[in-house]
Write an enzyme that holds these catalytic residues in place. Structure first.
Site, PDB file in Angstrom:
ATOM      1  N   CYS A  44       0.824  -1.210   0.000  1.00  0.00           N
ATOM      2  CA  CYS A  44       0.000   0.000   0.000  1.00  0.00           C
ATOM      3  C   CYS A  44       0.860   1.263   0.000  1.00  0.00           C
ATOM      4  CB  CYS A  44      -0.922   0.007   1.210  1.00  0.00           C
ATOM      5  SG  CYS A  44      -2.119  -1.344   1.217  1.00  0.00           S
ATOM      6  N   ARG A 121      -7.890  -3.966  -3.545  1.00  0.00           N
ATOM      7  CA  ARG A 121      -7.340  -2.817  -4.269  1.00  0.00           C
ATOM      8  C   ARG A 121      -8.254  -2.479  -5.451  1.00  0.00           C
ATOM      9  NH1 ARG A 121      -2.407  -2.499  -1.892  1.00  0.00           N
ATOM     10  NH2 ARG A 121      -1.660  -4.451  -1.014  1.00  0.00           N
TER      11      ARG A 121
END
Length: 210
Positions: A44, A121
Protein backbone atom coordinates in the site's frame (compact mmCIF):
# COMPACT_ATOMS: atom_id res chain seq x y z
CA UNK A 1 -22.16 -2.50 -5.70
CA UNK A 2 -21.97 -0.12 -8.67
CA UNK A 3 -21.33 -1.34 -12.19
CA UNK A 4 -19.98 0.42 -15.25
CA UNK A 5 -22.52 3.00 -16.40
CA UNK A 6 -24.17 3.34 -12.97
CA UNK A 7 -24.44 6.59 -11.08
CA UNK A 8 -21.70 6.57 -8.45
CA UNK A 9 -23.36 6.04 -5.04
CA UNK A 10 -23.32 9.14 -2.87
CA UNK A 11 -21.89 9.18 0.65
CA UNK A 12 -20.49 11.39 3.38
CA UNK A 13 -17.11 10.55 4.87
CA UNK A 14 -14.25 11.87 6.96
CA UNK A 15 -11.01 12.25 5.04
CA UNK A 16 -7.50 13.57 5.66
CA UNK A 17 -8.65 16.78 3.96
CA UNK A 18 -11.85 17.12 5.99
CA UNK A 19 -15.38 15.79 5.58
CA UNK A 20 -16.72 15.36 2.06
CA UNK A 21 -20.07 14.67 0.45
CA UNK A 22 -19.20 12.74 -2.67
CA UNK A 23 -21.91 14.25 -4.88
CA UNK A 24 -20.38 17.68 -4.12
CA UNK A 25 -16.76 16.55 -4.36
CA UNK A 26 -14.60 17.67 -7.31
CA UNK A 27 -17.46 19.20 -9.29
CA UNK A 28 -16.71 19.39 -13.00
CA UNK A 29 -13.81 16.96 -12.66
CA UNK A 30 -13.10 13.28 -13.06
CA UNK A 31 -12.43 11.29 -9.90
CA UNK A 32 -10.17 8.27 -9.52
CA UNK A 33 -11.24 6.65 -6.24
CA UNK A 34 -9.08 3.80 -4.99
CA UNK A 35 -9.03 1.60 -1.91
CA UNK A 36 -6.09 0.02 -0.15
CA UNK A 37 -6.14 -2.76 2.46
CA UNK A 38 -4.40 -1.01 5.35
CA UNK A 39 -2.14 1.84 6.43
CA UNK A 40 1.48 1.13 7.39
CA UNK A 41 1.71 -1.84 5.02
CA UNK A 42 4.39 -2.30 2.34
CA UNK A 43 2.46 -2.76 -0.92
CA UNK A 44 0.00 0.00 0.00
CA UNK A 45 2.86 2.38 0.76
CA UNK A 46 4.33 1.83 -2.72
CA UNK A 47 0.95 2.34 -4.36
CA UNK A 48 -0.02 5.48 -2.46
CA UNK A 49 3.45 6.87 -3.13
CA UNK A 50 2.87 6.16 -6.82
CA UNK A 51 -0.37 8.14 -6.82
CA UNK A 52 1.31 10.96 -4.90
CA UNK A 53 4.41 11.26 -7.12
CA UNK A 54 2.29 11.29 -10.27
CA UNK A 55 -0.48 13.51 -8.95
CA UNK A 56 0.49 16.29 -11.39
CA UNK A 57 -0.38 13.94 -14.28
CA UNK A 58 -3.86 13.41 -12.83
CA UNK A 59 -4.17 17.17 -12.28
CA UNK A 60 -3.36 17.72 -15.96
CA UNK A 61 -6.21 15.37 -16.84
CA UNK A 62 -8.71 17.35 -14.73
CA UNK A 63 -8.88 14.49 -12.24
CA UNK A 64 -9.03 14.39 -8.44
CA UNK A 65 -7.62 11.48 -6.46
CA UNK A 66 -9.57 9.98 -3.56
CA UNK A 67 -8.12 7.18 -1.44
CA UNK A 68 -9.79 4.90 1.11
CA UNK A 69 -9.04 2.24 3.68
CA UNK A 70 -10.72 0.81 6.76
CA UNK A 71 -8.49 2.74 9.15
CA UNK A 72 -9.05 5.67 11.48
CA UNK A 73 -8.30 9.26 10.54
CA UNK A 74 -5.49 9.19 13.12
CA UNK A 75 -3.90 6.14 11.47
CA UNK A 76 -4.12 7.90 8.10
CA UNK A 77 -2.49 11.05 9.42
CA UNK A 78 0.25 9.08 11.16
CA UNK A 79 0.96 7.08 8.00
CA UNK A 80 1.02 10.15 5.76
CA UNK A 81 3.45 11.82 8.15
CA UNK A 82 5.59 8.66 8.48
CA UNK A 83 5.97 8.22 4.72
CA UNK A 84 6.77 11.90 4.22
CA UNK A 85 9.40 11.75 6.98
CA UNK A 86 11.03 8.57 5.64
CA UNK A 87 10.79 9.10 1.88
CA UNK A 88 9.87 12.73 1.24
CA UNK A 89 6.67 11.66 -0.54
CA UNK A 90 3.53 13.49 0.62
CA UNK A 91 0.06 12.02 0.09
CA UNK A 92 -1.51 15.35 -0.83
CA UNK A 93 -5.00 14.06 -1.62
CA UNK A 94 -7.94 13.07 0.59
CA UNK A 95 -7.96 9.57 2.08
CA UNK A 96 -11.29 8.34 3.44
CA UNK A 97 -11.28 6.93 6.97
CA UNK A 98 -13.85 4.15 6.46
CA UNK A 99 -13.88 2.63 9.95
CA UNK A 100 -17.55 1.62 9.73
CA UNK A 101 -16.92 0.08 6.27
CA UNK A 102 -19.89 2.02 4.91
CA UNK A 103 -18.21 3.23 1.71
CA UNK A 104 -16.32 -0.04 1.20
CA UNK A 105 -19.58 -1.99 1.31
CA UNK A 106 -21.38 0.56 -0.88
CA UNK A 107 -18.73 0.18 -3.60
CA UNK A 108 -18.08 -3.57 -3.30
CA UNK A 109 -14.55 -3.07 -2.01
CA UNK A 110 -15.03 -5.74 0.66
CA UNK A 111 -14.85 -9.19 -0.89
CA UNK A 112 -15.23 -11.84 1.84
CA UNK A 113 -13.36 -14.63 0.06
CA UNK A 114 -10.31 -12.31 -0.03
CA UNK A 115 -10.80 -10.52 3.31
CA UNK A 116 -13.71 -9.49 5.51
CA UNK A 117 -11.78 -6.75 7.28
CA UNK A 118 -9.67 -5.15 4.52
CA UNK A 119 -10.72 -3.52 1.26
CA UNK A 120 -9.31 -5.05 -1.91
CA UNK A 121 -7.34 -2.82 -4.27
CA UNK A 122 -10.25 -1.34 -6.21
CA UNK A 123 -10.06 1.60 -8.62
CA UNK A 124 -13.18 3.46 -9.76
CA UNK A 125 -13.01 5.93 -12.66
CA UNK A 126 -15.88 8.38 -12.25
CA UNK A 127 -16.64 11.10 -14.79
CA UNK A 128 -17.79 14.69 -14.08
CA UNK A 129 -21.43 13.58 -14.27
CA UNK A 130 -20.63 11.17 -11.40
CA UNK A 131 -21.10 8.12 -13.64
CA UNK A 132 -18.89 5.06 -13.11
CA UNK A 133 -16.94 4.56 -16.31
CA UNK A 134 -14.33 1.89 -15.52
CA UNK A 135 -13.57 -0.41 -12.57
CA UNK A 136 -10.37 -2.29 -11.73
CA UNK A 137 -9.95 -4.87 -8.96
CA UNK A 138 -6.69 -6.30 -7.65
CA UNK A 139 -6.14 -8.77 -4.78
CA UNK A 140 -4.36 -7.82 -1.57
CA UNK A 141 -0.97 -9.15 -2.66
CA UNK A 142 -0.66 -7.57 -6.13
CA UNK A 143 0.05 -3.87 -6.59
CA UNK A 144 -1.60 -1.84 -9.31
CA UNK A 145 0.03 -0.44 -12.45
CA UNK A 146 0.07 3.36 -12.45
CA UNK A 147 0.84 3.57 -16.17
CA UNK A 148 -2.28 1.52 -16.90
CA UNK A 149 -4.44 3.66 -14.62
CA UNK A 150 -3.32 6.82 -16.41
CA UNK A 151 -3.61 5.17 -19.84
CA UNK A 152 -7.18 4.07 -19.11
CA UNK A 153 -8.11 7.53 -17.84
CA UNK A 154 -6.73 9.20 -20.98
CA UNK A 155 -8.50 6.64 -23.17
CA UNK A 156 -11.85 7.37 -21.54
CA UNK A 157 -11.43 11.11 -21.90
CA UNK A 158 -10.27 11.02 -25.52
CA UNK A 159 -13.00 8.53 -26.42
CA UNK A 160 -15.58 10.94 -25.03
CA UNK A 161 -14.07 13.96 -26.75
CA UNK A 162 -13.73 12.45 -30.22
CA UNK A 163 -16.40 9.70 -30.15
CA UNK A 164 -13.89 7.00 -30.99
CA UNK A 165 -12.73 3.70 -29.48
CA UNK A 166 -9.30 2.46 -28.53
CA UNK A 167 -7.64 -0.71 -29.88
CA UNK A 168 -5.52 -3.19 -27.96
CA UNK A 169 -2.51 -1.59 -26.21
CA UNK A 170 -3.56 1.90 -27.27
CA UNK A 171 -1.56 4.75 -25.83
CA UNK A 172 -1.74 8.49 -26.42
CA UNK A 173 -0.57 9.32 -29.94
CA UNK A 174 -1.63 5.98 -31.44
CA UNK A 175 -4.38 5.69 -34.04
CA UNK A 176 -7.92 5.27 -32.75
CA UNK A 177 -10.84 3.21 -34.06
CA UNK A 178 -13.69 5.06 -35.74
CA UNK A 179 -17.26 3.81 -35.27
CA UNK A 180 -18.34 1.14 -37.80
CA UNK A 181 -21.05 1.91 -40.38
CA UNK A 182 -24.64 1.40 -39.27
CA UNK A 183 -26.43 1.64 -42.64
CA UNK A 184 -25.74 0.61 -46.22
CA UNK A 185 -25.18 4.25 -47.16
CA UNK A 186 -22.58 4.59 -44.41
CA UNK A 187 -20.99 1.34 -45.57
CA UNK A 188 -20.64 2.67 -49.13
CA UNK A 189 -19.16 5.90 -47.80
CA UNK A 190 -16.67 3.99 -45.66
CA UNK A 191 -15.50 1.87 -48.60
CA UNK A 192 -14.76 5.05 -50.56
CA UNK A 193 -13.15 6.89 -47.66
CA UNK A 194 -9.37 7.14 -48.11
CA UNK A 195 -8.86 9.28 -45.03
CA UNK A 196 -8.95 6.27 -42.70
CA UNK A 197 -6.82 3.13 -42.51
CA UNK A 198 -9.19 0.27 -43.35
CA UNK A 199 -8.40 -3.22 -42.07
CA UNK A 200 -11.90 -4.03 -43.28
CA UNK A 201 -15.13 -2.08 -43.61
CA UNK A 202 -16.00 -2.61 -39.94
CA UNK A 203 -12.48 -1.96 -38.59
CA UNK A 204 -10.97 1.37 -39.54
CA UNK A 205 -8.42 3.53 -37.76
CA UNK A 206 -7.34 7.15 -37.97
CA UNK A 207 -5.03 9.61 -36.30
CA UNK A 208 -6.74 12.12 -34.06
CA UNK A 209 -7.30 15.46 -35.72
CA UNK A 210 -7.62 13.90 -39.18
Amino acid sequence: MPRIGDKAPDFKAKTTKGEITFSEFAKGKWVVMFSHPADFTPVCTTEMSGFATRKSEFDALNTELLGLSIDSIHAHLGWVNNVRKNTGVYFDFPIIADLDMKVSKLYGMLQPNESETAAVRAVFFIDPAKKVRLIMYYPLNVGRNMDEILRALEALQISDQYEVAMPLDWKKGDKVIVPPPKTLDELEARLKDDSVEKVDWYLAKKELGK
